[in-house]
Design a protein around this motif. Structure first.
Motif, mmCIF file in Angstrom:
data_model
loop_
_atom_site.group_PDB
_atom_site.id
_atom_site.type_symbol
_atom_site.label_atom_id
_atom_site.label_comp_id
_atom_site.label_asym_id
_atom_site.label_seq_id
_atom_site.Cartn_x
_atom_site.Cartn_y
_atom_site.Cartn_z
ATOM 1 N N ILE A 38 0.907 -1.038 -0.032
ATOM 2 C CA ILE A 38 -0.075 -0.044 -0.016
ATOM 3 C C ILE A 38 0.885 1.288 -0.043
ATOM 4 O O ILE A 38 0.388 2.125 -0.922
ATOM 5 C CB ILE A 38 -1.301 -0.236 1.144
ATOM 6 N N GLU A 39 1.991 1.200 0.808
ATOM 7 C CA GLU A 39 3.008 2.348 0.624
ATOM 8 C C GLU A 39 3.515 2.463 -0.681
ATOM 9 O O GLU A 39 3.698 3.781 -1.040
ATOM 10 C CB GLU A 39 3.773 2.239 1.676
ATOM 11 N N THR A 40 3.609 1.545 -1.448
ATOM 12 C CA THR A 40 4.240 1.573 -2.814
ATOM 13 C C THR A 40 3.156 2.204 -3.559
ATOM 14 O O THR A 40 3.657 3.125 -4.652
ATOM 15 C CB THR A 40 4.768 0.228 -3.258
ATOM 16 N N VAL A 41 1.884 1.929 -3.499
ATOM 17 C CA VAL A 41 0.971 2.356 -4.300
ATOM 18 C C VAL A 41 0.961 3.886 -4.026
ATOM 19 O O VAL A 41 0.700 4.747 -4.841
ATOM 20 C CB VAL A 41 -0.568 1.682 -3.975
ATOM 21 N N ASP A 71 -0.087 9.474 7.395
ATOM 22 C CA ASP A 71 -0.351 9.392 8.927
ATOM 23 C C ASP A 71 -0.734 7.936 9.427
ATOM 24 O O ASP A 71 -0.398 7.795 10.531
ATOM 25 C CB ASP A 71 -1.330 10.407 9.125
ATOM 26 N N GLU A 72 -1.459 7.292 8.572
ATOM 27 C CA GLU A 72 -1.672 5.955 9.016
ATOM 28 C C GLU A 72 -2.181 5.031 7.936
ATOM 29 O O GLU A 72 -2.794 5.552 6.857
ATOM 30 C CB GLU A 72 -3.370 6.479 9.740
ATOM 31 N N ALA A 98 -5.898 4.174 4.146
ATOM 32 C CA ALA A 98 -4.610 5.097 4.396
ATOM 33 C C ALA A 98 -5.179 6.721 4.545
ATOM 34 O O ALA A 98 -6.037 7.064 3.644
ATOM 35 C CB ALA A 98 -3.642 5.147 3.509
ATOM 36 N N ARG A 99 -4.814 7.198 5.625
ATOM 37 C CA ARG A 99 -4.866 8.791 5.880
ATOM 38 C C ARG A 99 -3.780 9.356 5.731
ATOM 39 O O ARG A 99 -2.870 9.049 6.193
ATOM 40 C CB ARG A 99 -5.541 8.931 7.378
ATOM 41 N N THR A 100 -3.583 10.366 4.926
ATOM 42 C CA THR A 100 -2.469 11.182 4.245
ATOM 43 C C THR A 100 -2.576 12.571 4.399
ATOM 44 O O THR A 100 -3.696 12.886 4.722
ATOM 45 C CB THR A 100 -2.133 10.536 2.834
ATOM 46 N N ARG A 101 -1.453 13.228 4.258
ATOM 47 C CA ARG A 101 -1.531 14.675 3.848
ATOM 48 C C ARG A 101 -0.565 15.000 2.768
ATOM 49 O O ARG A 101 0.390 14.097 2.740
ATOM 50 C CB ARG A 101 -1.066 15.294 5.251
ATOM 51 N N GLY A 112 1.388 28.775 -6.133
ATOM 52 C CA GLY A 112 0.852 28.954 -4.663
ATOM 53 C C GLY A 112 0.780 27.812 -3.826
ATOM 54 O O GLY A 112 1.290 26.748 -4.321
ATOM 55 N N PRO A 113 0.730 27.994 -2.358
ATOM 56 C CA PRO A 113 0.778 26.720 -1.708
ATOM 57 C C PRO A 113 -0.219 25.852 -1.926
ATOM 58 O O PRO A 113 -1.572 26.196 -2.103
ATOM 59 C CB PRO A 113 0.760 27.355 -0.154
ATOM 60 N N GLU A 114 0.004 24.713 -1.663
ATOM 61 C CA GLU A 114 -0.970 23.370 -1.800
ATOM 62 C C GLU A 114 -1.039 22.743 -0.679
ATOM 63 O O GLU A 114 0.080 22.008 -0.381
ATOM 64 C CB GLU A 114 -0.774 22.598 -2.983
ATOM 65 N N ALA A 115 -2.165 22.399 -0.077
ATOM 66 C CA ALA A 115 -2.140 21.210 1.208
ATOM 67 C C ALA A 115 -3.357 20.796 1.271
ATOM 68 O O ALA A 115 -4.273 21.602 1.131
ATOM 69 C CB ALA A 115 -1.715 22.168 2.541
ATOM 70 N N ASN A 116 -3.385 19.443 1.291
ATOM 71 C CA ASN A 116 -4.529 18.809 1.561
ATOM 72 C C ASN A 116 -4.562 17.576 2.776
ATOM 73 O O ASN A 116 -3.435 17.263 3.037
ATOM 74 C CB ASN A 116 -5.019 18.052 0.151
ATOM 75 N N GLN A 117 -5.671 17.206 3.060
ATOM 76 C CA GLN A 117 -5.614 15.848 3.648
ATOM 77 C C GLN A 117 -6.547 14.893 2.796
ATOM 78 O O GLN A 117 -7.380 15.376 2.104
ATOM 79 C CB GLN A 117 -6.454 16.148 5.178
ATOM 80 N N GLU A 118 -6.203 13.718 3.051
ATOM 81 C CA GLU A 118 -6.531 12.695 2.113
ATOM 82 C C GLU A 118 -7.068 11.278 2.661
ATOM 83 O O GLU A 118 -6.350 10.990 3.581
ATOM 84 C CB GLU A 118 -5.642 12.421 0.705
ATOM 85 N N LEU A 119 -8.006 10.515 2.227
ATOM 86 C CA LEU A 119 -8.284 9.592 2.614
ATOM 87 C C LEU A 119 -8.688 8.529 1.299
ATOM 88 O O LEU A 119 -9.119 8.806 0.573
ATOM 89 C CB LEU A 119 -9.934 9.457 3.283
ATOM 90 N N PHE A 120 -7.583 7.499 1.336
ATOM 91 C CA PHE A 120 -7.883 6.430 0.441
ATOM 92 C C PHE A 120 -8.385 5.139 1.141
ATOM 93 O O PHE A 120 -7.828 4.628 2.120
ATOM 94 C CB PHE A 120 -6.459 5.874 0.038
ATOM 95 N N ILE A 121 -9.318 4.532 0.339
ATOM 96 C CA ILE A 121 -9.710 3.220 0.728
ATOM 97 C C ILE A 121 -9.015 2.047 -0.512
ATOM 98 O O ILE A 121 -9.223 2.364 -1.745
ATOM 99 C CB ILE A 121 -11.214 3.161 0.668
ATOM 100 N N PHE A 122 -8.346 1.328 0.009
ATOM 101 C CA PHE A 122 -7.842 0.104 -0.755
ATOM 102 C C PHE A 122 -8.497 -1.186 -0.934
ATOM 103 O O PHE A 122 -8.949 -1.723 0.330
ATOM 104 C CB PHE A 122 -6.552 -0.100 -0.352
ATOM 105 N N HIS A 123 -8.558 -1.735 -2.094
ATOM 106 C CA HIS A 123 -9.296 -3.053 -2.213
ATOM 107 C C HIS A 123 -8.111 -3.972 -2.695
ATOM 108 O O HIS A 123 -7.586 -3.527 -3.847
ATOM 109 C CB HIS A 123 -10.467 -3.229 -3.001
ATOM 110 N N GLN A 124 -7.959 -5.041 -2.090
ATOM 111 C CA GLN A 124 -6.889 -6.076 -2.630
ATOM 112 C C GLN A 124 -7.660 -6.894 -3.826
ATOM 113 O O GLN A 124 -8.577 -7.536 -3.475
ATOM 114 C CB GLN A 124 -6.355 -7.021 -1.759
ATOM 115 N N GLN A 125 -6.933 -6.788 -4.823
ATOM 116 C CA GLN A 125 -7.268 -7.557 -6.030
ATOM 117 C C GLN A 125 -7.372 -9.125 -6.059
ATOM 118 O O GLN A 125 -6.472 -9.396 -5.285
ATOM 119 C CB GLN A 125 -6.957 -7.101 -7.465
ATOM 120 N N ASP A 126 -7.824 -9.773 -6.753
ATOM 121 C CA ASP A 126 -7.662 -11.323 -6.859
ATOM 122 C C ASP A 126 -6.163 -11.622 -7.180
ATOM 123 O O ASP A 126 -5.822 -12.756 -6.625
ATOM 124 C CB ASP A 126 -8.656 -12.025 -7.873
#
Length: 156
Positions: free
Chosen positions: A31-34, A94-95, A106-109, A123-137
């Protein structure tokens, strides 16, 4: 006899827990690699690379927009993003939490700069993100859903 059964059962539980923990560490690394690949693709404005990271029925939810569902809609949304802006950002993870053998989030910034292609304004760019991952077959982790919102202060 009861003692041997109890010891065998305890050993089996400990062994299976160790295997599950090892699998989760392997999945976390995948997941970190993705996420790392996604960061690089965003900075390169590479919609093709991003699309390899999404599940077929993936969902992209950019702030101030309706959800983009499915690869065709997601690709079109990223095309619009990259036509409008150029990103230069760094992700902080972050998680990462695996919720089940096939689902994780995964929760990221992210923080850096955005350049408006039409004007060249940067200009400056800053976000908070939430990814939901699904493991494929095939064992690959893909982005099933992704949402972000800005953490920049409101513009004056």
């Amino acid at each position: 006899m009861k003692k041997k059964t109890l010891i065998a059962a305890t050993a089996a539980v400990c062994l299976s827990t160790g295997i599950a923990a090892a699998d989760q560490n392997s999945d976390r690394t995948k997941i970190e690699t993705v996420l790392s690949t996604y960061e690089k693709a965003l900075n390169a404005s590479d919609a093709d690379a991003i699309m390899t990271l999404y599940a077929e029925d993936g969902v992209f939810m950019a702030q101030h927009n309706t959800p983009n569902v499915g690869k065709e809609a997601v690709r079109a949304a990223y095309g619009g993003v990259f036509e409008a802006i150029k990103l230069d950002i760094d992700f902080t993870v972050d998680e990462i939490l695996q919720l089940s053998p096939k689902w994780a989030y995964a929760r990221t910034r992210s923080e850096g700069f955005v350049t408006v292609n039409a004007t060249g304004n940067k200009g400056p760019e800053a976000n908070q993100e939430l990814f939901i991952f699904h493991q494929q077959d095939n064992g690959e982790w893909k982005i099933a859903q992704y949402i972000f919102s800005t953490t920049n202060p409101p513009r004056q």
